[in-house]
Design an enzyme around this catalytic site. Structure first.
Site, short mmCIF file in Angstrom:
data_model
loop_
_atom_site.label_atom_id
_atom_site.label_comp_id
_atom_site.label_asym_id
_atom_site.label_seq_id
_atom_site.Cartn_x
_atom_site.Cartn_y
_atom_site.Cartn_z
N HIS A 14 0.86 -1.19 0.00
CA HIS A 14 0.00 0.00 0.00
C HIS A 14 0.89 1.23 0.00
CE1 HIS A 14 -3.72 -2.25 0.86
NE2 HIS A 14 -2.88 -3.08 1.47
N LEU A 15 0.74 2.07 -1.03
CA LEU A 15 1.56 3.27 -1.13
C LEU A 15 0.78 4.55 -0.86
CD1 LEU A 15 3.88 2.47 -4.18
CD2 LEU A 15 4.53 2.61 -1.77
N ARG A 16 -0.58 4.44 -0.83
CA ARG A 16 -1.42 5.61 -0.54
C ARG A 16 -1.24 6.72 -1.58
NH1 ARG A 16 -3.79 2.02 2.75
NH2 ARG A 16 -2.93 1.91 4.84
N ASN A 40 -6.67 0.43 -3.14
CA ASN A 40 -7.73 0.89 -2.21
C ASN A 40 -7.46 2.32 -1.73
OD1 ASN A 40 -5.51 -0.10 -0.66
ND2 ASN A 40 -6.81 -0.42 1.13
N ASP A 237 2.29 -6.39 2.50
CA ASP A 237 1.06 -5.72 2.96
C ASP A 237 1.42 -4.53 3.85
OD1 ASP A 237 -1.61 -5.14 3.02
OD2 ASP A 237 -2.13 -6.67 4.50
N HIS A 241 -0.33 4.08 8.18
CA HIS A 241 -1.35 5.01 8.68
C HIS A 241 -0.60 5.99 9.58
CE1 HIS A 241 -4.92 2.70 7.46
NE2 HIS A 241 -4.21 1.62 7.74
N ALA A 253 -6.44 -0.39 10.69
CA ALA A 253 -5.73 -1.66 10.50
C ALA A 253 -4.57 -1.48 9.54
CB ALA A 253 -6.71 -2.69 9.94
#
Ligand code: DOR
Ligand code: ZN
Length: 333
Positions: A14-16, A40, A237, A241, A253
């Protein structure tokens, strides 16, 4: 002692967006030759246009042309024309059950309705990446999803299916039942059980979906990974955050492991006397299953201890403040 690895890959990352992307993309690009980038985002990556824009943002933020972002689309019903248009620009399509985790509200609510799109994906040979959890009791969610994995694998035998971030012993059985199925395993699920998360004082930075499971499950995952299963791929994964979203009421999460993943994996494999198998887990199995050949990038590591920082910008990393016995010392591109 020294160790080197050619073209390590992180097959689930996840790199946002925005500032977070600027912060975390260079950290993955520093150690990996490529990564599968999750879709996502606040507004899911579910069109060719969003995909192109996001890919460009990732490339710009990584700032390193020895890092290949393997892009994914967010699963929704797609037409054949849409799939034909994106096919050459993605490594696969990521399916989330609706609401199962961070920013997955637009996911699948009715699995009986996905057959048409999945059949097109099989025809066009677009891999399906799956977050496999039901919305049942939290410790049973992955087990309850196994029937859907079996249905998919049996109904679409030519479709490459990847069970993402698996956590239970039972899930491993599916790999032996179906040759078209692979799985990713994270670093943290190779190290933790539920006890580490909530057995003592609660550890929000170890809270993720799927939640870490039992000692039996941990042992089964370790055995499968360290014995070199050819269809188990490393996927961190890593899911950053900001600290305020983790250390609060209603903790998000996700475990942010990108900056520690590769050195810690080398430490774990070295401790098992299995360093010879690490390249299979961290690149060869993924290259074979997905049919990809990342560009040249050799990462050199040395057994020299370092202490993981308490924070990278606004994010607390996995293993913050702990010592890791190996570190990356040089990169050849
Ligand atoms: O813990 C998780 N965090 N699991 C996921 O599936 C999503 C991820 C995120 O995006 O934060
Ligand atoms: Zn994920």
């Amino acid at each position: 002692m020294q160790f080197m690895i050619d073209a390590p890959l992180d097959m689930h990352l996840h790199l946002r967006e925005a500032e977070m992307l600027q912060l975390v993309a260079p950290l993955s690009a520093a150690h990996f030759a490529g990564a599968v980038v999750m879709p996502n985002l606040l507004s899911p990556v579910d069109s060719h246009q969003k995909l192109s824009a996001y890919r460009q943002a990732v490339v710009d933020a990584a700032g390193d042309d020895s890092f290949t972002p393997y892009m994914t689309l967010f699963f929704r019903p797609y037409t054949k024309t849409e799939l034909e248009t994106v096919r050459d620009h993605i490594i696969g399509i990521k399916l989330y059950p609706a609401g199962i985790t961070t920013q997955s509200e637009a996911g699948v609510a009715d699995f009986e309705a996905i057959g048409e799109t999945v059949a097109l994906m099989e025809e066009l040979q677009i891999p399906l990446l799956v977050h496999g959890e039901s919305n049942g009791f939290v410790m049973e969610r992955e087990r309850e999803f196994l029937a859907i994995y079996r249905w998919l694998a049996k109904s679409f035998p030519r479709l490459p299916i990847i069970m993402e971030h698996i956590t239970t012993a039972d899930t491993l059985d599916i790999l032996d039942e179906f040759p078209n199925v692979a799985a990713t395993v994270t670093l943290h699920h190779l190290m933790l059980t539920l006890d580490d998360v909530v057995g003592g004082l609660m550890q929000p930075h170890l809270f993720c979906k799927p939640i870490a499971k039992t000692p039996h499950d941990l042992q089964a995952l370790q055995t499968a990974v360290f014995s070199g299963h050819p269809r188990i791929l490393f996927g961190s994964d890593s899911a950053p955050h900001p600290t305020h979203a983790k250390e609060c009421c209603g903790c998000a999460a996700g475990v942010f492991s990108a900056p520690v993943a590769l050195p810690k994996l080398v430490e774990l494999f070295a401790a098992e006397d299995r360093l010879d198998m690490l390249a299979d887990f961290v690149t060869n199995n993924a290259q074979r299953f997905y049919g990809i050949s990342p560009g040249p990038k050799t990462v050199h590591l040395q057994s020299k201890a370092w202490t993981v920082p308490q924070a990278y910008g606004t994010v607390r990393p996995f293993l913050a403040g702990e010592k890791i016995q190996w570190q990356v010392t040089a990169i050849e591109k």
